[in-house]
Design a protein around this motif. Structure first.
Motif, PDB file in Angstrom:
ATOM      1  N   GLN A 107       0.822  -1.208   0.000  1.00  7.92           N
ATOM      2  CA  GLN A 107       0.000   0.000   0.000  1.00  7.92           C
ATOM      3  C   GLN A 107       0.856   1.257   0.000  1.00  7.92           C
ATOM      4  OE1 GLN A 107      -2.646  -0.371   3.338  1.00  7.92           O
ATOM      5  NE2 GLN A 107      -3.880  -1.983   2.377  1.00  7.92           N
ATOM      6  N   ASN A 108       1.931   1.243   0.755  1.00 10.69           N
ATOM      7  CA  ASN A 108       2.855   2.380   0.796  1.00 10.69           C
ATOM      8  C   ASN A 108       4.262   1.842   1.031  1.00 10.69           C
ATOM      9  OD1 ASN A 108       4.285   4.727   1.122  1.00 10.69           O
ATOM     10  ND2 ASN A 108       2.914   5.631   2.639  1.00 10.69           N
ATOM     11  N   ARG A 109       5.034   1.773  -0.031  1.00 11.63           N
ATOM     12  CA  ARG A 109       6.367   1.176   0.046  1.00 11.63           C
ATOM     13  C   ARG A 109       7.375   2.082   0.741  1.00 11.63           C
ATOM     14  NH1 ARG A 109       7.304  -3.175  -3.594  1.00 11.63           N
ATOM     15  NH2 ARG A 109       5.487  -3.711  -4.860  1.00 11.63           N
ATOM     16  N   PHE A 110       7.005   3.320   1.038  1.00 12.78           N
ATOM     17  CA  PHE A 110       7.951   4.260   1.625  1.00 12.78           C
ATOM     18  C   PHE A 110       7.795   4.384   3.145  1.00 12.78           C
ATOM     19  CE2 PHE A 110       7.858   5.383  -2.801  1.00 12.78           C
ATOM     20  CZ  PHE A 110       9.166   5.722  -3.088  1.00 12.78           C
ATOM     21  N   LYS A 111       6.977   3.545   3.755  1.00 10.84           N
ATOM     22  CA  LYS A 111       6.855   3.565   5.213  1.00 10.84           C
ATOM     23  C   LYS A 111       8.098   2.944   5.833  1.00 10.84           C
ATOM     24  CE  LYS A 111       1.805   3.263   5.400  1.00 10.84           C
ATOM     25  NZ  LYS A 111       0.654   2.407   5.799  1.00 10.84           N
ATOM     26  N   ASN A 112       8.535   3.535   6.955  1.00  8.75           N
ATOM     27  CA  ASN A 112       9.688   2.943   7.620  1.00  8.75           C
ATOM     28  C   ASN A 112       9.246   1.766   8.480  1.00  8.75           C
ATOM     29  OD1 ASN A 112       8.766   3.980  10.165  1.00  8.75           O
ATOM     30  ND2 ASN A 112       9.674   5.955   9.646  1.00  8.75           N
ATOM     31  N   LEU A 113      10.212   1.081   9.068  1.00  9.95           N
ATOM     32  CA  LEU A 113       9.921  -0.154   9.797  1.00  9.95           C
ATOM     33  C   LEU A 113       9.054   0.096  11.025  1.00  9.95           C
ATOM     34  CD1 LEU A 113      10.517  -3.172   9.664  1.00  9.95           C
ATOM     35  CD2 LEU A 113      12.521  -2.777  11.101  1.00  9.95           C
ATOM     36  N   CYS A 114       9.289   1.213  11.712  1.00  9.67           N
ATOM     37  CA  CYS A 114       8.487   1.530  12.909  1.00  9.67           C
ATOM     38  C   CYS A 114       7.025   1.758  12.546  1.00  9.67           C
ATOM     39  CB  CYS A 114       9.064   2.756  13.611  1.00  9.67           C
ATOM     40  SG  CYS A 114      10.683   2.493  14.353  1.00  9.67           S
ATOM     41  N   GLU A 115       6.777   2.424  11.430  1.00  7.37           N
ATOM     42  CA  GLU A 115       5.401   2.673  10.993  1.00  7.37           C
ATOM     43  C   GLU A 115       4.708   1.372  10.606  1.00  7.37           C
ATOM     44  OE1 GLU A 115       5.940   7.185   9.129  1.00  7.37           O
ATOM     45  OE2 GLU A 115       6.139   5.418   7.840  1.00  7.37           O
ATOM     46  N   LEU A 116       5.436   0.488   9.923  1.00 11.56           N
ATOM     47  CA  LEU A 116       4.858  -0.813   9.567  1.00 11.56           C
ATOM     48  C   LEU A 116       4.522  -1.625  10.806  1.00 11.56           C
ATOM     49  CD1 LEU A 116       7.108  -1.919   6.563  1.00 11.56           C
ATOM     50  CD2 LEU A 116       4.709  -1.200   6.471  1.00 11.56           C
ATOM     51  N   GLN A 117       5.437  -1.634  11.777  1.00 14.68           N
ATOM     52  CA  GLN A 117       5.213  -2.398  13.005  1.00 14.68           C
ATOM     53  C   GLN A 117       4.024  -1.842  13.797  1.00 14.68           C
ATOM     54  OE1 GLN A 117       6.248  -1.387  16.455  1.00 14.68           O
ATOM     55  NE2 GLN A 117       5.607  -3.356  17.308  1.00 14.68           N
ATOM     56  N   LYS A 118       3.873  -0.514  13.806  1.00 17.89           N
ATOM     57  CA  LYS A 118       2.765   0.113  14.519  1.00 17.89           C
ATOM     58  C   LYS A 118       1.422  -0.234  13.881  1.00 17.89           C
ATOM     59  CE  LYS A 118       1.072   4.617  16.044  1.00 17.89           C
ATOM     60  NZ  LYS A 118       1.302   6.095  16.036  1.00 17.89           N
ATOM     61  N   GLU A 119       1.331  -0.137  12.545  1.00 17.52           N
ATOM     62  CA  GLU A 119       0.081  -0.448  11.852  1.00 17.52           C
ATOM     63  C   GLU A 119      -0.258  -1.934  11.969  1.00 17.52           C
ATOM     64  OE1 GLU A 119      -0.403   0.946   7.930  1.00 17.52           O
ATOM     65  OE2 GLU A 119       0.366   2.965   8.325  1.00 17.52           O
ATOM     66  N   TRP A 120       0.762  -2.766  11.916  1.00 14.26           N
ATOM     67  CA  TRP A 120       0.534  -4.207  12.044  1.00 14.26           C
ATOM     68  C   TRP A 120       0.040  -4.549  13.441  1.00 14.26           C
ATOM     69  CZ3 TRP A 120       4.440  -8.808  11.852  1.00 14.26           C
ATOM     70  CH2 TRP A 120       3.803  -9.921  11.266  1.00 14.26           C
ATOM     71  N   THR A 121       0.575  -3.868  14.440  1.00 14.22           N
ATOM     72  CA  THR A 121       0.126  -4.086  15.816  1.00 14.22           C
ATOM     73  C   THR A 121      -1.298  -3.602  16.011  1.00 14.22           C
ATOM     74  OG1 THR A 121       2.409  -3.826  16.595  1.00 14.22           O
ATOM     75  CG2 THR A 121       0.663  -3.649  18.239  1.00 14.22           C
ATOM     76  N   GLU A 122      -1.640  -2.462  15.404  1.00 15.08           N
ATOM     77  CA  GLU A 122      -3.004  -1.931  15.502  1.00 15.08           C
ATOM     78  C   GLU A 122      -4.013  -2.871  14.854  1.00 15.08           C
ATOM     79  OE1 GLU A 122      -2.752   1.882  13.693  1.00 15.08           O
ATOM     80  OE2 GLU A 122      -1.861   2.867  15.449  1.00 15.08           O
ATOM     81  N   ALA A 123      -3.560  -3.692  13.916  1.00 20.53           N
ATOM     82  CA  ALA A 123      -4.444  -4.663  13.271  1.00 20.53           C
ATOM     83  C   ALA A 123      -4.664  -5.907  14.122  1.00 20.53           C
ATOM     84  CB  ALA A 123      -3.877  -5.064  11.905  1.00 20.53           C
ATOM     85  N   GLY A 124      -4.058  -5.941  15.318  1.00 23.07           N
ATOM     86  CA  GLY A 124      -4.269  -7.057  16.233  1.00 23.07           C
ATOM     87  C   GLY A 124      -3.167  -8.084  16.263  1.00 23.07           C
ATOM     88  N   VAL A 125      -2.019  -7.774  15.662  1.00 26.29           N
ATOM     89  CA  VAL A 125      -0.898  -8.717  15.629  1.00 26.29           C
ATOM     90  C   VAL A 125       0.138  -8.295  16.667  1.00 26.29           C
ATOM     91  CG1 VAL A 125       0.898  -9.773  14.208  1.00 26.29           C
ATOM     92  CG2 VAL A 125      -1.291  -9.131  13.182  1.00 26.29           C
ATOM     93  N   LYS A 126       0.526  -9.212  17.519  1.00 20.21           N
ATOM     94  CA  LYS A 126       1.547  -8.931  18.520  1.00 20.21           C
ATOM     95  C   LYS A 126       2.907  -9.310  17.945  1.00 20.21           C
ATOM     96  CE  LYS A 126      -1.454  -9.623  22.523  1.00 20.21           C
ATOM     97  NZ  LYS A 126      -1.656 -10.372  23.791  1.00 20.21           N
ATOM     98  N   ALA A 127       3.648  -8.304  17.526  1.00 21.16           N
ATOM     99  CA  ALA A 127       4.944  -8.546  16.901  1.00 21.16           C
ATOM    100  C   ALA A 127       5.883  -7.400  17.222  1.00 21.16           C
ATOM    101  CB  ALA A 127       4.805  -8.691  15.384  1.00 21.16           C
ATOM    102  N   SER A 128       7.124  -7.720  17.491  1.00 19.26           N
ATOM    103  CA  SER A 128       8.134  -6.719  17.781  1.00 19.26           C
ATOM    104  C   SER A 128       8.670  -6.128  16.484  1.00 19.26           C
ATOM    105  CB  SER A 128       9.277  -7.336  18.579  1.00 19.26           C
ATOM    106  OG  SER A 128       9.936  -8.337  17.807  1.00 19.26           O
ATOM    107  N   ARG A 129       9.526  -5.131  16.618  1.00 19.78           N
ATOM    108  CA  ARG A 129      10.133  -4.502  15.449  1.00 19.78           C
ATOM    109  C   ARG A 129      11.020  -5.500  14.705  1.00 19.78           C
ATOM    110  NH1 ARG A 129      14.785  -1.517  14.228  1.00 19.78           N
ATOM    111  NH2 ARG A 129      14.444   0.254  12.821  1.00 19.78           N
TER     112      ARG A 129
END
Length: 308
Positions: free
Chosen positions: A80-102
């Motif tokens: 969806q957005n290839r320019f997101k950094n790793l912290c932003e990806l981890q935050k959005e993935w966590t908000e989707a209900g996935v428990k995952a570290s950076r």
């Protein structure tokens, strides 16, 4: 009995063929030495496949903290957005209900083949700009070395004391460097640089449409000195040979560490002076086939983005 090719005829069979042969011969009760010879692999490979795959033994090790469905959701976030950094990806993935570290997020992104790379910079183009640069490419397609040697090339480049941040990077797979979604668009705006160097090398002048070159004072000076200017389309890719010379200068500057702007300016001048006339002549000589190739590419793509 299974019939298969000999090891001489099938020296390196595909893995799935080897596995199929091993499974069939194992079910028939054949010894591993015979199976290894028929499959064209070592006996240890047969033993590992039989003991691990056919025995039904479960994988050892820690259970994965995410499911395949959650992994696919992460891949969709990246696309969806290839320019997101790793912290932003981890935050959005966590908000989707996935428990995952950076670290887990980074590992999963790499598992589906994406790596963080510096994006290619391509200019934003409208239909009129595409048609203009296609027309220009056709006109200059058959220019000779003698014609290009009469052209005055001018260009500018930025030199910084420290390289600093190179901007946002892009997540992409192998072979996706020229995918439009992985491009970083460039727009012409004035910039404030640490040090900007301008070079003019002398009948015709070719220059991009930077405001400094299109100013009335610049046009007046060129007219007073009888220098004609080639029509240069807007947002045209840099096909200026000076770009190659800037690359030579910047590569030589990697091993030098100027401490202030004065030292940087002196170092750039010294490095530029070290470029031999033979290097410049080789660039001019290479221009006819170089421009012919790119002009042909523009004709094929109708002026759209292309590989450089």
């Amino acid at each position: 009995m299974v019939t298969c090719q000999s090891t001489d005829q099938l020296q390196t069979p595909p893995k799935f063929v080897q596995k199929t042969i091993i499974v069939i011969l194992h079910k028939e009760g054949k010894p591993q030495t015979f199976t290894a010879k028929e499959a064209g692999c070592s006996q240890s490979a047969v033993s590992k496949h039989v003991n691990r795959k056919l025995s039904g033994r479960k994988k050892c090790g820690r259970k994965r903290c995410t499911t395949n469905r959650e992994n696919r959701s992460l891949e969709r976030l990246v696309k969806q957005n290839r320019f997101k950094n790793l912290c932003e990806l981890q935050k959005e993935w966590t908000e989707a209900g996935v428990k995952a570290s950076r670290a887990t997020t980074h590992r999963h992104v790499k598992e589906f083949g994406c790596s963080c790379r510096i994006p290619l910079i391509k200019p934003l183009l409208n239909h009129r700009q595409r048609q203009r640069r296609l027309t220009w490419s056709k006109e200059k397609k058959k220019w000779t070395v003698a014609q290009w040697s009469k052209v005055l090339f001018s260009d500018e480049s930025k030199f910084c004391i420290s390289f600093g941040n190179q901007g946002p990077k892009v997540w992409r797979k192998g072979g996706e460097a020229h995918n439009p979604s992985c491009f970083k668009s460039s727009v012409k705006f004035p910039q404030c640089d640490d040090l900007e160097c301008n070079v003019i090398c002398w009948c015709w002048s070719t220059q991009d449409l930077v405001p400094a070159y299109t100013a009335k004072s610049t046009k007046s000076w060129l007219n007073d000195h009888g220098v004609g200017v080639l029509d240069w389309p807007a947002n045209f890719p840099d096909l200026n040979p000076i770009e190659n010379l800037w690359g030579v200068v910047k590569r030589k500057l990697r091993n030098k560490s100027p401490k202030n702007a004065d030292e940087l300016k002196a170092t750039v001048k010294e490095t530029w002076a070290s470029i031999s006339p033979q290097q410049c002549h080789r660039l001019i000589t290479s221009m006819p086939p170089f421009y012919y190739f790119h002009a042909s590419q523009y004709e094929c793509t109708q002026g759209n983005q292309m590989h450089f």
